[in-house]
Design a protein around this motif. Structure first.
Motif, PDB file in Angstrom:
ATOM      1  N   PRO A   7     -31.292 -29.738 -26.627  1.00 11.84           N
ATOM      2  CA  PRO A   7     -30.815 -28.381 -26.900  1.00 11.84           C
ATOM      3  C   PRO A   7     -29.842 -28.388 -28.080  1.00 11.84           C
ATOM      4  O   PRO A   7     -29.095 -29.350 -28.262  1.00 11.84           O
ATOM      5  CB  PRO A   7     -30.087 -27.984 -25.614  1.00 11.84           C
ATOM      6  CG  PRO A   7     -30.496 -28.990 -24.585  1.00 11.84           C
ATOM      7  CD  PRO A   7     -30.937 -30.212 -25.306  1.00 11.84           C
ATOM      8  N   PRO A   8     -29.836 -27.322 -28.872  1.00  5.82           N
ATOM      9  CA  PRO A   8     -28.958 -27.301 -30.045  1.00  5.82           C
ATOM     10  C   PRO A   8     -27.504 -26.984 -29.681  1.00  5.82           C
ATOM     11  O   PRO A   8     -27.221 -26.332 -28.674  1.00  5.82           O
ATOM     12  CB  PRO A   8     -29.555 -26.177 -30.895  1.00  5.82           C
ATOM     13  CG  PRO A   8     -30.160 -25.245 -29.903  1.00  5.82           C
ATOM     14  CD  PRO A   8     -30.670 -26.125 -28.791  1.00  5.82           C
ATOM     15  N   ILE A   9     -26.606 -27.464 -30.529  1.00  3.22           N
ATOM     16  CA  ILE A   9     -25.182 -27.153 -30.423  1.00  3.22           C
ATOM     17  C   ILE A   9     -24.626 -27.192 -31.848  1.00  3.22           C
ATOM     18  O   ILE A   9     -25.112 -27.954 -32.681  1.00  3.22           O
ATOM     19  CB  ILE A   9     -24.442 -28.135 -29.491  1.00  3.22           C
ATOM     20  CG1 ILE A   9     -23.017 -27.651 -29.203  1.00  3.22           C
ATOM     21  CG2 ILE A   9     -24.451 -29.544 -30.062  1.00  3.22           C
ATOM     22  CD1 ILE A   9     -22.320 -28.388 -28.073  1.00  3.22           C
ATOM     23  N   THR A  10     -23.654 -26.342 -32.127  1.00  2.21           N
ATOM     24  CA  THR A  10     -23.041 -26.342 -33.453  1.00  2.21           C
ATOM     25  C   THR A  10     -22.094 -27.538 -33.573  1.00  2.21           C
ATOM     26  O   THR A  10     -21.639 -28.077 -32.567  1.00  2.21           O
ATOM     27  CB  THR A  10     -22.242 -25.044 -33.709  1.00  2.21           C
ATOM     28  OG1 THR A  10     -21.158 -24.986 -32.774  1.00  2.21           O
ATOM     29  CG2 THR A  10     -23.110 -23.810 -33.594  1.00  2.21           C
ATOM     30  N   PRO A  11     -21.764 -27.950 -34.808  1.00  3.93           N
ATOM     31  CA  PRO A  11     -20.795 -29.038 -34.973  1.00  3.93           C
ATOM     32  C   PRO A  11     -19.462 -28.715 -34.293  1.00  3.93           C
ATOM     33  O   PRO A  11     -18.841 -29.584 -33.680  1.00  3.93           O
ATOM     34  CB  PRO A  11     -20.633 -29.148 -36.492  1.00  3.93           C
ATOM     35  CG  PRO A  11     -21.921 -28.632 -37.047  1.00  3.93           C
ATOM     36  CD  PRO A  11     -22.343 -27.543 -36.095  1.00  3.93           C
ATOM     37  N   HIS A  12     -19.045 -27.442 -34.352  1.00  8.39           N
ATOM     38  CA  HIS A  12     -17.795 -27.017 -33.712  1.00  8.39           C
ATOM     39  C   HIS A  12     -17.888 -27.163 -32.192  1.00  8.39           C
ATOM     40  O   HIS A  12     -16.954 -27.619 -31.539  1.00  8.39           O
ATOM     41  CB  HIS A  12     -17.480 -25.567 -34.103  1.00  8.39           C
ATOM     42  CG  HIS A  12     -16.250 -25.031 -33.448  1.00  8.39           C
ATOM     43  ND1 HIS A  12     -14.985 -25.383 -33.839  1.00  8.39           N
ATOM     44  CD2 HIS A  12     -16.096 -24.174 -32.409  1.00  8.39           C
ATOM     45  CE1 HIS A  12     -14.096 -24.775 -33.070  1.00  8.39           C
ATOM     46  NE2 HIS A  12     -14.752 -24.031 -32.194  1.00  8.39           N
ATOM     47  N   GLY A  13     -19.016 -26.791 -31.629  1.00  8.45           N
ATOM     48  CA  GLY A  13     -19.219 -26.904 -30.186  1.00  8.45           C
ATOM     49  C   GLY A  13     -19.205 -28.350 -29.727  1.00  8.45           C
ATOM     50  O   GLY A  13     -18.623 -28.684 -28.691  1.00  8.45           O
ATOM     51  N   MET A  14     -19.842 -29.235 -30.502  1.00  4.22           N
ATOM     52  CA  MET A  14     -19.850 -30.658 -30.153  1.00  4.22           C
ATOM     53  C   MET A  14     -18.435 -31.233 -30.247  1.00  4.22           C
ATOM     54  O   MET A  14     -18.020 -32.024 -29.400  1.00  4.22           O
ATOM     55  CB  MET A  14     -20.803 -31.440 -31.062  1.00  4.22           C
ATOM     56  CG  MET A  14     -20.873 -32.919 -30.719  1.00  4.22           C
ATOM     57  SD  MET A  14     -21.457 -33.279 -29.034  1.00  4.22           S
ATOM     58  CE  MET A  14     -23.212 -33.345 -29.313  1.00  4.22           C
ATOM     59  N   ALA A  15     -17.684 -30.806 -31.252  1.00  6.10           N
ATOM     60  CA  ALA A  15     -16.298 -31.274 -31.401  1.00  6.10           C
ATOM     61  C   ALA A  15     -15.456 -30.842 -30.202  1.00  6.10           C
ATOM     62  O   ALA A  15     -14.605 -31.604 -29.725  1.00  6.10           O
ATOM     63  CB  ALA A  15     -15.702 -30.748 -32.709  1.00  6.10           C
ATOM     64  N   ALA A  16     -15.704 -29.642 -29.689  1.00  8.91           N
ATOM     65  CA  ALA A  16     -14.960 -29.146 -28.521  1.00  8.91           C
ATOM     66  C   ALA A  16     -15.298 -29.975 -27.275  1.00  8.91           C
ATOM     67  O   ALA A  16     -14.405 -30.311 -26.488  1.00  8.91           O
ATOM     68  CB  ALA A  16     -15.261 -27.672 -28.284  1.00  8.91           C
TER      69      ALA A  16
END
Length: 160
Positions: A7-16
């Motif tokens: 599933p996709p996630i934004t770079p910001h979401g992964m950092a969180a």
């Protein structure tokens, strides 16, 4: 057999997610281990609230760490800025919508792990995101909601 991308996630979401994992592992868990060790040294563990609570909290932290670790491995980071077709709605798009009464709303399509309806971030697999996928400026899309079907017109599309 090729593996299906996660599933996709934004770079910001992964950092969180990573920040949450690091906080649990580097700060909360060591603090709880210290409390449990201290409480264990105080004798009878069956009526020792610090010991019992600490053990319970440590299990919760370990469960969350395991979940986050597994989830981060499964997710696929997708940077919305690298979207080749910025004229259509895809993952990471910030979309301004207008309903039948011309009430405006802006939503950003993000990974399911980072959705926050109150902040206008809708998950990739939410009904509104599914309806908007591939839409262009001026397209009208119907979204089936619990209160009934609602139509939205795409007024603007942007990628940060």
């Amino acid at each position: 057999m090729a593996s299906k991308p996660g599933p996709p996630i934004t770079p910001h979401g992964m950092a969180a997610l990573k920040a949450r994992y690091d906080h649990l592992l580097g700060k909360e868990r060591p603090e709880i281990v210290e409390i449990v060790s201290w409480a264990a040294g105080n004798g009878d563990r069956s009526e020792n609230g610090d010991y019992l609570y600490g053990r319970k909290r440590m299990r919760e932290i370990d469960r969350e760490l395991a979940y986050l670790s597994k989830r981060m491995k499964a997710l696929r980071v997708v940077d919305p800025a690298n979207q080749p077709d910025k004229a259509r709605v895809f993952f990471g798009a910030k979309v301004e919508l207008a309903d039948e009464e011309d009430a405006r709303q802006t939503v950003t399509i993000v990974g399911d792990d980072e959705q926050d309806a109150g902040a206008g971030r809708v998950g990739w697999n939410s009904p509104i995101a599914k309806a908007l996928r591939g839409a262009s400026l001026g397209d009208v899309r119907s979204v089936r909601l619990p209160a009934g079907t609602k139509e939205w017109e795409v007024m603007a599309i942007g990628y940060d």
